[in-house]
Write a protein that holds these residues in place. Sequence first.
Motif, mmCIF file in Angstrom:
data_model
loop_
_atom_site.group_PDB
_atom_site.id
_atom_site.type_symbol
_atom_site.label_atom_id
_atom_site.label_comp_id
_atom_site.label_asym_id
_atom_site.label_seq_id
_atom_site.Cartn_x
_atom_site.Cartn_y
_atom_site.Cartn_z
ATOM 1 N N LEU A 74 0.829 -1.212 0.000
ATOM 2 C CA LEU A 74 0.000 0.000 0.000
ATOM 3 C C LEU A 74 0.867 1.267 0.000
ATOM 4 C CD1 LEU A 74 -2.870 -1.028 2.465
ATOM 5 C CD2 LEU A 74 -2.971 -0.852 -0.011
ATOM 6 N N ARG A 75 2.084 1.148 0.493
ATOM 7 C CA ARG A 75 3.018 2.283 0.461
ATOM 8 C C ARG A 75 3.301 2.710 -0.989
ATOM 9 N NH1 ARG A 75 6.588 3.523 4.691
ATOM 10 N NH2 ARG A 75 6.096 1.552 5.694
ATOM 11 N N GLY A 98 -1.596 14.666 8.177
ATOM 12 C CA GLY A 98 -1.884 13.397 8.847
ATOM 13 C C GLY A 98 -1.708 12.211 7.913
ATOM 14 N N LEU A 99 -2.219 12.353 6.691
ATOM 15 C CA LEU A 99 -2.114 11.238 5.742
ATOM 16 C C LEU A 99 -0.654 10.977 5.360
ATOM 17 C CD1 LEU A 99 -5.212 11.925 3.453
ATOM 18 C CD2 LEU A 99 -4.964 10.170 5.206
ATOM 19 N N ARG A 101 1.878 11.395 7.357
ATOM 20 C CA ARG A 101 2.454 10.647 8.492
ATOM 21 C C ARG A 101 2.040 9.185 8.416
ATOM 22 N NH1 ARG A 101 1.898 14.152 14.018
ATOM 23 N NH2 ARG A 101 1.926 16.207 13.077
ATOM 24 N N LEU A 102 0.756 8.969 8.088
ATOM 25 C CA LEU A 102 0.289 7.580 7.962
ATOM 26 C C LEU A 102 1.019 6.851 6.841
ATOM 27 C CD1 LEU A 102 -3.611 7.661 8.333
ATOM 28 C CD2 LEU A 102 -1.992 6.490 9.804
ATOM 29 N N SER A 103 1.401 7.610 5.818
ATOM 30 C CA SER A 103 2.105 6.992 4.698
ATOM 31 C C SER A 103 3.571 6.767 5.008
ATOM 32 C CB SER A 103 1.975 7.867 3.449
ATOM 33 O OG SER A 103 0.625 7.992 3.112
ATOM 34 N N GLY A 104 4.008 7.201 6.170
ATOM 35 C CA GLY A 104 5.384 6.950 6.593
ATOM 36 C C GLY A 104 6.388 7.952 6.055
ATOM 37 N N LEU A 105 5.928 9.134 5.656
ATOM 38 C CA LEU A 105 6.873 10.136 5.150
ATOM 39 C C LEU A 105 7.667 10.749 6.303
ATOM 40 C CD1 LEU A 105 4.766 12.033 2.467
ATOM 41 C CD2 LEU A 105 6.272 10.088 2.180
ATOM 42 N N HIS A 151 2.542 10.653 -1.430
ATOM 43 C CA HIS A 151 3.702 9.824 -1.108
ATOM 44 C C HIS A 151 4.386 9.287 -2.355
ATOM 45 C CE1 HIS A 151 0.093 7.414 -1.357
ATOM 46 N NE2 HIS A 151 0.783 6.306 -1.424
ATOM 47 N N ARG B 15 4.299 7.414 14.707
ATOM 48 C CA ARG B 15 4.038 8.404 13.656
ATOM 49 C C ARG B 15 2.581 8.291 13.190
ATOM 50 N NH1 ARG B 15 7.457 6.851 9.700
ATOM 51 N NH2 ARG B 15 9.257 7.735 10.728
ATOM 52 N N ALA B 19 -0.723 10.880 13.464
ATOM 53 C CA ALA B 19 -1.655 11.265 12.396
ATOM 54 C C ALA B 19 -3.103 11.106 12.850
ATOM 55 C CB ALA B 19 -1.403 10.395 11.171
ATOM 56 N N PHE B 23 -6.071 13.904 13.433
ATOM 57 C CA PHE B 23 -7.414 13.864 12.843
ATOM 58 C C PHE B 23 -8.489 13.942 13.931
ATOM 59 C CE2 PHE B 23 -5.746 11.215 9.062
ATOM 60 C CZ PHE B 23 -5.299 12.370 8.464
ATOM 61 N N PRO B 218 -0.350 2.766 4.243
ATOM 62 C CA PRO B 218 0.460 1.613 4.651
ATOM 63 C C PRO B 218 0.478 1.377 6.159
ATOM 64 C CG PRO B 218 1.875 3.435 4.006
ATOM 65 C CD PRO B 218 0.480 3.865 3.716
#
Lengths: 308, 378
Positions: A74-75, A98-99, A101-105, A151, B15, B19, B23, B218
Amino acid sequence: MNPVIQARELSRWYGMVMGLNNVTFDIAPGLTGLVGANGAGKSTLLQIITGQLQPSAGTLTVFGEVPWNNPALLRRIGFCPEREAVPMDLRPLDWLNGLARLSGLDAAEIPARCEAMLDTVKLPREHWSKTMGQYSKGMKQRVKLAQGMLHQPDLLVLDEPMNGLDPMGRQEMAALLSDLAARGASILISSHILAELESLCRNILILNWGRILASGSQKEIRGDLKNWSEELSIQCDDPEKLARHLFDAGVLLGFDLDPAAGLLRIRVKDAASFYPAWTALLLDSGVTVQAIRSQSRSLQNIFEKVTA
Amino acid sequence: MTPSSQSSPSSAFFRAWGAIWLFTWKSQLTWRRLRWMLPLLLLLPFLVWKTVDSPQMWAARKNALPLGDSTRQLWRVARSMAMWRIPLAPDQSSQLQQIYDEEYELAEREYRAIQSPETSVEEQRALVETNCQRIVDRAKSVLNERQLAQFKLLEKGFVSEAEDKIGEPAWNRTAPFYRWLIDFYFFIILPLCCVRSCGGLVRDELQTDTLGFLTTRPVRRGTLVVLKYLSQVACLEVAALMEGLLLLWAGALREIPDIGSLLPLFLAVQLLAVPAWGALGLFLGQVTKRYLPLAVVYGLIVELGIGDIPTNINTLSLMRHLKTLLSRDAALQSLFQWTGTGVVAPVAALLFGTLLFVALAALLFTHREYHPATEMHK
C-alpha cells in the motif's frame, strides 16, 4: 515489461449481486483507462486493487503482491476515490499532514511536501485556511488528488478524477497525469467521460456487467473486433454521387445520406485496403470534398461496439 | 522524498498515532462542535447544583423529625380508644395532650442539637424511639391498664410510620447528589457516551465515506483501529475529567461532605471506566451498525442481569467491578450497599475486559471488509 496488475479468474460478489465475474487481465505500466457504465464493476475492481475489498474468488496482485492488509504494498499505491467525501472539519494541510504521516513520510519534510502538493493540484492558496466542508466539488477533487499523490506512489489509482472539475481544471489534471506517467508512475483511471480517457490513455480496459469485454491499446482492441468497421463522415458538394461511386467500387458496408447538409456517412468494409486506395477513389469520383471526419476512432465508438 | 522505510516498527506506530491523533483532535476541537459540547458539559452539573439542597436550604425544609402534629396524634389516640370502647376521659385527654406537646418539643430540641445535614438515619430513628418510650412512660400515670396496653400498640404504630419516613431518600440531603453522580452520570451517561464515541469510530467514517483514505495507507488495519481507539479514548478522558470535576464542584458548592476524599477515587475509577466502556463500544461498532441498541441490550443482560447474580458469573459485568472500586468511599457504600471488596482484582478485570474488547475489534477489522454500500444498508 512486467504487468503492474494481474487478475486471474477474479470474482467478487455482494450477496446475490455479482460485482466482478471471473475476470482475467493484465495491466501494463503507463496510463490505463478503465471504461464501463455505472454498475459495470469499476469501483469494485479499484477497491480490490487498493486493498479495501478482498476477492470472493480468484486472485489479483499488484506488483506481484496481494493488496489486502499489505502495508508494504500500500506504500506504493495512491488512491483517489470517486466519492466527494472528505473530512469536513479539517483544513487541507492538516489532512494531508496526517495522511503523510500515515504513509510513513519523513516528519521534517511533510509540511513542505503538503504545500507543494496543493500547489501541484492548483488549489488556490487563499482557500488553504478554510475547512474542507466549505469547499466546492472541484476543490475537494483537487485535494483528493493531492492526497493520492502525496507519497509519490508507483501506482496511482483514480476513480473518476475529473468529476466536478471545470474544463480548465480537466485540462490541467490531464497534463498533470501525463507528466506523472512520463516520470514513470503507472496510473489507472476510471472515467465515464470517454473523450478524456481517449486522449490520455493508450491502454484501455472495458468492463460491462462485471466482465472484461476488451483490454489492451485502443488500436489492438479495434483490431480484435470482428464486426469492426471504420466510419467516416464526409462533407462534400454531391454526397449522392460520392456514395454511388464508392458503392460501385465495392468498399462500403453501408452509408447514410444527408443531401441538405451535404453530408455522407460511410461504413467501410476493410480499413486496411480502403485507406491506401482512398485518395484515388475520391479523385475518381469528381466530387469536391470540404471535410472528412473519422467517427469510428473515438473511444466512445469502441465502447459502443464492444458492449453492443 | 520517499517514505522512510528504515524507521523501526515502534516509530512507525507512533508516527501513525500522531496522524490519527491529529485527525481526532482537529475534528473534535472545532467551533461548530464546541458550540453544543460546552453547554452539554455544563448541563448536568447545573442540574446537580439546582436539585441538591445546601445545608441551609435543607435545614429550612427539613427542620423537624417526622413525628407529626401532637394534636393530631392525640386525636388519633382518642378515636382508637373510643373504637375499642375504652374512651379517654376529658382530664386524661388534656394530660396526654400536655405530654405529647412537651415530649415532641423536647425531641425536636434534641434533634436540632445533634442535627447536621448528614444526621444519619440511625440517629433519627433512635431519637424517635426514645421520644416514644418517654411518652409511654409518662402515660402510665394517666391511663388505666387496658388503655395503656392499647396506647403502647398505637405508639408502636406511630414509631413505625415515623421510621418509614426517615427511611425515605429525601431524608438524606446528600442522596440526590450521589444519585446524579453515580446512578445517572457514571452508570448511564458515561457508558453511553463512550459506546457512542468509540462505536462510531469506523461506522461514522463509513457513513461519511472517508474510511478508504485511511485503509489505503500503509498501516495494518488492526493497528489503524487501535490507534483510532486510543486517540478517541484520550479525547473522552479529557471530556470525562472535565465533567467529573464540574460535577464534584457542583457538589462542593452544595457542601456535600467528604467530597475531597471522593474526588481522587472517583476520577481514578473514571479513568478505568472510560477505556472499558469505549472498548465495548469499539467492539460492538465492528459487529453492527446498530451498536447503540445492541449496547443497551448488552447492558440489560450482562451489566444489570448477570452482574446482579450472586455467584462468580457476575464478574462478567464491568459495572460490578466499578462498583467494587467505588465502594471504598464510605458515603457511597452506605448509600448503595454494594458488595464486593478488593482493588487489584477489579482493576485487573477491567483492564482485561478493555484489552479483550479492543483485541476482538482489531481482529474483526483486520479480517472483515467494511464496504460502505453494503455495511450501511444492512
